[in-house]
Scaffold this motif. Structure first.
Motif: not given
Length: 409
Positions: A378-394
């Motif tokens: 599940s740690s990978v899921r949090f990392i990937v979701t966080g990266a996608v969120l940052v990309l969306a904000v950018i």
């Protein structure tokens, strides 16, 4: 004119239209009006990658499960989208959903209330929280971040108090609510009927809008464009329904969520209240000078957000057929807010649509489902979701700057 000349003319006209369409797309991109394009492309990339890594991902069975898993958090996300549109945020949606599920369970199982009364009590618990937030925000000017952060903690305490010493309550498996969330699916023929009616209603709405704009001497979509768009939508939705029907079909809980999205989209785009929401999110002072009751809009946004969070919590409880101290906790808050932003709702207010909830939650659940199928932690899921969120904000921030620069030019 010969047949060859007619064919040449038709090809030339098609070429001009493609060129004009490409030019319009480039211009929209340069001006920052990307719409849902980044989300759709991102979803396509995510699905392609996971399908390559595990061919089960795009199976009809897995996609049916994905839609069912999206209903509860998606409903919560819809409320977050509304509050983001006015430029505020609600950090307590997870706690509110947990409290609503606790009220439902205690009322239904321990107090033996009728199901409808237990559901209404759970939803009203969320409504009360939204009213409190709206009052504190408009009366004392406390930032929504602080109010809802306090609400996250306080409402979590109320949830634990409502559940009592047991801390866990199982819902009856034969309850209509549990059956609705887990086992109710549209018959195949009914899914096609719903699609036809929905597409027809959408086309009629666009035709009426085009007629009004034409009478006002404004630019409008041609009838041909509207019909072609409707046919494309009908084909896409028809194929999707057919594919889901290869397994269990379209779940009623997911259809309920989509129905809420449609209602919210209508309210935001076709009513005076919706126009006021976008106006307040765009510029509070300008909205106030235009005669909009800004405080009422803020209160309505908080109330709708908390009410939808409570509704999502009830759906989540029905899906699991159980309520406990962790209901609404864990990553519920993070997923709901992340889905809203990833779906296209701006953190700066004034931009986004109700469909952001649907698109965003599909991205979040696709990542979760794909990584689960790959047996990753599940740690990978949090990392990937966080990266996608940052990309969306950018993307949101870049689009905002592009719109500002384009407006100055």
């Amino acid at each position: 004119m010969s047949a060859s000349e007619s064919a040449r003319d038709a090809l030339a006209i098609a070429g001009y239209r493609i060129r004009d369409g490409a030019a319009a797309l480039v211009e929209r991109t340069r001006s920052g009006n990307l719409g849902v394009l980044p989300v759709v492309l991102g979803l396509a990339v995510i699905w392609t990658i996971f399908q390559i890594l595990n061919p089960v991902f795009l199976s009809s069975t897995n996609l049916v499960n994905l839609t069912l898993q999206s209903a509860a958090i998606g409903t919560i996300t819809l409320g977050v989208v509304i509050v983001l549109l006015v430029g505020e945020i609600d950090l307590s949606v997870g706690s509110v959903s947990g409290l609503a599920s606790a009220v439902l369970a205690v009322s239904l199982v321990q107090s033996r209330w009728p199901l409808i009364l237990a559901v209404v009590a759970g939803v009203l618990a969320g409504t009360a929280a939204g009213l409190l937030y709206g009052f504190l925000y408009t009366r004392f000017g406390i930032p929504s971040f602080v109010i809802t952060l306090a609400g996250l903690l306080g409402i979590l305490g109320v949830q634990l108090w409502v559940l009592g010493e047991s801390g866990s309550i199982n819902l009856p498996f034969d309850s209509w609510l549990v059956v609705f969330a887990q086992q109710m699916f549209l018959p195949a023929w009914a899914s096609y009927v719903v699609i036809v009616l929905a597409v027809a209603a959408n086309a009629v709405a666009h035709l009426r809008t085009a007629r009004r704009r034409e009478r006002a001497n404004l630019t409008y979509q041609s009838t041909r464009a509207i019909v072609l768009r409707a046919l494309a939508l009908l084909g896409g939705l028809g194929v999707a329904a057919w594919y889901l029907n290869l397994s269990r079909g379209v779940g009623l809980s997911f259809l309920f969520f989509v129905g809420l999205v449609v209602i919210a989209d209508f309210a935001l785009t076709r009513t005076r209240w919706g126009r006021a929401v976008y106006a307040v999110g765009g510029s509070v002072e300008a909205a106030r000078r235009a005669g909009i009751r800004v405080d009422r809009i803020y209160v309505s946004a908080f109330v709708l957000c908390s009410t939808l969070a409570a509704t999502g919590g009830i759906l989540a409880a029905a899906r699991l057929a159980a309520v406990n101290q962790s209901s609404g906790a864990a990553d519920t808050n993070l997923n709901a807010i992340a889905a809203a932003v990833i779906g296209g709702a701006s953190l700066f207010g004034g931009r986004g649509t109700a469909w952001a909830a649907l698109l965003g939650i599909l991205v979040i659940q696709s990542i979760s489902s794909g990584l689960t199928l790959l047996n990753l932690d599940s740690s990978v899921r949090f990392i990937v979701t966080g990266a996608v969120l940052v990309l969306a904000v950018i993307i949101d921030s870049t689009s905002r700057k592009s719109r500002a620069a384009h407006g100055r030019n």
